[in-house]
Design a protein around this motif. Structure first.
Motif, PDB file in Angstrom:
ATOM      1  N   MET A  57       6.271  21.159 -23.590  1.00  0.00           N
ATOM      2  CA  MET A  57       5.182  20.295 -23.152  1.00  0.00           C
ATOM      3  C   MET A  57       4.982  19.172 -24.163  1.00  0.00           C
ATOM      4  N   VAL A  58       5.414  17.984 -23.813  1.00  0.00           N
ATOM      5  CA  VAL A  58       5.299  16.843 -24.718  1.00  0.00           C
ATOM      6  C   VAL A  58       3.834  16.492 -24.950  1.00  0.00           C
ATOM      7  N   THR A  59       2.981  16.696 -23.944  1.00  0.00           N
ATOM      8  CA  THR A  59       1.567  16.355 -24.082  1.00  0.00           C
ATOM      9  C   THR A  59       0.821  17.274 -25.032  1.00  0.00           C
ATOM     10  N   GLU A  60       1.466  18.336 -25.487  1.00  0.00           N
ATOM     11  CA  GLU A  60       0.849  19.211 -26.468  1.00  0.00           C
ATOM     12  C   GLU A  60       1.312  18.903 -27.888  1.00  0.00           C
ATOM     13  N   ASP A 221      12.331  11.819  -9.381  1.00  0.00           N
ATOM     14  CA  ASP A 221      13.380  12.749  -9.775  1.00  0.00           C
ATOM     15  C   ASP A 221      13.293  13.114 -11.253  1.00  0.00           C
ATOM     16  N   GLY A 222      12.671  14.239 -11.525  1.00  0.00           N
ATOM     17  CA  GLY A 222      12.502  14.691 -12.896  1.00  0.00           C
ATOM     18  C   GLY A 222      13.823  14.809 -13.647  1.00  0.00           C
ATOM     19  N   LYS A 223      13.789  14.407 -14.903  1.00  0.00           N
ATOM     20  CA  LYS A 223      14.988  14.376 -15.754  1.00  0.00           C
ATOM     21  C   LYS A 223      14.948  15.599 -16.661  1.00  0.00           C
ATOM     22  N   THR A 224      15.707  16.638 -16.306  1.00  0.00           N
ATOM     23  CA  THR A 224      15.582  17.919 -17.002  1.00  0.00           C
ATOM     24  C   THR A 224      16.841  18.389 -17.711  1.00  0.00           C
ATOM     25  N   GLY A 225      18.029  17.915 -17.345  1.00  0.00           N
ATOM     26  CA  GLY A 225      19.248  18.491 -17.909  1.00  0.00           C
ATOM     27  C   GLY A 225      20.342  17.490 -18.152  1.00  0.00           C
ATOM     28  N   GLN A 226      21.288  17.435 -17.237  1.00  0.00           N
ATOM     29  CA  GLN A 226      22.458  16.593 -17.410  1.00  0.00           C
ATOM     30  C   GLN A 226      22.084  15.128 -17.620  1.00  0.00           C
ATOM     31  N   ALA A 333       8.975  22.820 -15.270  1.00  0.00           N
ATOM     32  CA  ALA A 333       7.548  23.147 -15.196  1.00  0.00           C
ATOM     33  C   ALA A 333       6.708  22.461 -16.276  1.00  0.00           C
ATOM     34  N   PRO A 334       7.117  22.462 -17.548  1.00  0.00           N
ATOM     35  CA  PRO A 334       6.272  21.787 -18.543  1.00  0.00           C
ATOM     36  C   PRO A 334       6.158  20.287 -18.305  1.00  0.00           C
ATOM     37  N   LEU A 335       7.209  19.683 -17.736  1.00  0.00           N
ATOM     38  CA  LEU A 335       7.148  18.252 -17.429  1.00  0.00           C
ATOM     39  C   LEU A 335       6.168  17.991 -16.288  1.00  0.00           C
ATOM     40  N   TYR A 361      10.233  10.705 -18.137  1.00  0.00           N
ATOM     41  CA  TYR A 361      10.332  11.950 -17.372  1.00  0.00           C
ATOM     42  C   TYR A 361      11.274  11.878 -16.179  1.00  0.00           C
ATOM     43  N   PHE A 362      11.793  10.684 -15.844  1.00  0.00           N
ATOM     44  CA  PHE A 362      12.468  10.521 -14.565  1.00  0.00           C
ATOM     45  C   PHE A 362      13.882   9.954 -14.685  1.00  0.00           C
TER      46      PHE A 362
END
Length: 391
Positions: A57-60, A221-226, A333-335, A361-362
């Motif tokens: 969680m970046v906001t934390e 489109d959330g940016k989570t991996g590749q 989820a944290p994003l 995030y995207f």
């Protein structure tokens, strides 16, 4: 359309007195019984209760302290879905698959059950006509959201699309489901986040409504991996003046998103964001493609490979290969929680329209913002300061 703070939005609330309860804020999830939504609801409850740290969680983190973001304990969840599996049961399935920690579903069972009671039927089901016009569907969805805000006594709510990827819309002018929900969010005067590559607010028929929106929105489109890794490596090659000749990738994933992306039209929508990152960070599209394979046995876990061919000094040919293995829901989820808090706070300060500051995030962010992760993070930190200054 103004992007500057204006008069306080409907999310604004007066400063609480010593006897006033702390305000609560809603997070309305489209695809509310899916893996990402379930992980977000369970994770929020676990972190708020001190059962787990807010990893991811970046906001934390320090740059967001004192920015006025809603606390995790103030968030109330509801949503739309077309499936019937209750959230507590879905959480048990995710724990059995190693996505959620063992014992967490029982520890936050009350929160999951409460959120599940607030989930309303979505629609329309793929390939089915439920008898309602598109405007009737939008009206129903917007009414559900307004009822949620009223019944829970909320200071406001944000709508977040975390449903499975849908194919690109047909040329028949009809709105796809993601756009129906997006239109409903605007009609309910709620900020909107599209965490999927689905069309959402990007449909031409919603251009006027988006332009006139009195709330902020962000996507898509959330940016989570590749693609997260690409947004770091692409700028590296450019800054070191190394010539990338080809960049190919493969994704193996299961779960609902894997099944959805088995549809070539849905996969094409997903890959568009991945390709944009390379074009934006390298200045041109290298040779190569991304392939997405549905492997149901993998469940919520995914593996992504990249093969990068590049030239060095005097034409020396070299290769970089990467492997990313992760749990999609635990990455996303944290994003989702970050974005919900940021958009709620942005609305509270009177910001409206697209928020390119959230491009961090995207894969396919709004506006002409950079696709390089470092520059995106700097813009996000500046945005946090802007929210802090508005207190």
């Amino acid at each position: 359309m103004s992007a500057e703070p204006s008069t306080p939005s409907p999310l604004s609330s007066p400063s609480p007195s010593s006897s006033s309860p702390a305000p609560r804020f809603g997070v309305w999830l489209v695809g509310a019984r899916g893996s990402v939504a379930t992980t977000a609801v369970a994770g929020c409850a676990a972190v708020a209760a001190g059962l787990h740290p807010p990893t991811g969680m970046v906001t934390e983190t320090a740059p967001f302290a004192d920015a006025g973001l809603p606390t995790l304990s103030s968030l109330v969840f509801g949503g739309h879905d077309t499936v019937d599996c209750p959230l507590p049961k879905r959480a048990e399935q995710l724990a059995a698959g190693g996505v959620l920690p063992h014992g967490l579903p029982s520890a936050v069972a009350a929160e999951l059950a409460a959120a599940d009671r607030r989930i309303r039927p979505g629609g329309p089901l793929p390939g089915r006509d439920d008898g309602r016009t598109q405007d009737e569907l939008i009206t129903t969805f917007a009414t559900d959201i307004r009822d949620f805000v009223r019944d829970q006594g909320l200071a406001g709510a944000v709508v977040v699309n975390v449903a499975s990827t849908e194919p690109a819309p047909e040329a028949d002018g009809l709105l796809p489901p993601s756009s129906l929900y997006a239109a409903a969010a605007l009609r309910a005067d709620c900020p909107y986040v599209n965490f999927t590559p689905s069309t959402g607010l990007h449909h031409p028929a919603l251009a006027a409504a988006a332009e006139a929106a009195s709330v902020p929105y962000a996507g898509r489109d959330g940016k989570t991996g590749q693609t997260l890794l690409r947004s770091v490596l692409g700028p590296m090659f450019l800054q070191r003046a190394l010539a990338v000749r080809a960049w190919s990738g493969t994704n193996l994933l299961g779960g609902g998103d894997g099944a959805a992306l088995a549809d070539p039209a849905a996969a094409a929508a997903k890959n568009a964001g991945k390709e944009r990152v390379l074009v934006d960070t390298l200045g041109a599209a290298p040779q190569g493609e991304v392939h997405i394979d549905d492997v149901p046995a993998l469940g919520d876990w995914k593996t992504a490979w990249d093969h990068i061919a590049f030239d060095g000094f005097l034409g020396a040919r070299m290769v970089l290969q990467t492997t990313w293995q992760g749990c999609d829901s635990a990455l996303a989820a944290p994003l989702v929680l970050d974005l919900a808090r940021l958009l709620l706070r942005a609305a509270e300060t009177g910001l409206t329209g697209p928020r390119p500051e959230l491009g961090f995030y995207f894969k396919d962010p709004d506006g002409d913002s950079s696709s390089a992760l470092g520059e995106q993070f700097a813009a996000l930190v500046d945005f946090a300061q802007r929210l802090r200054d508005a207190r």
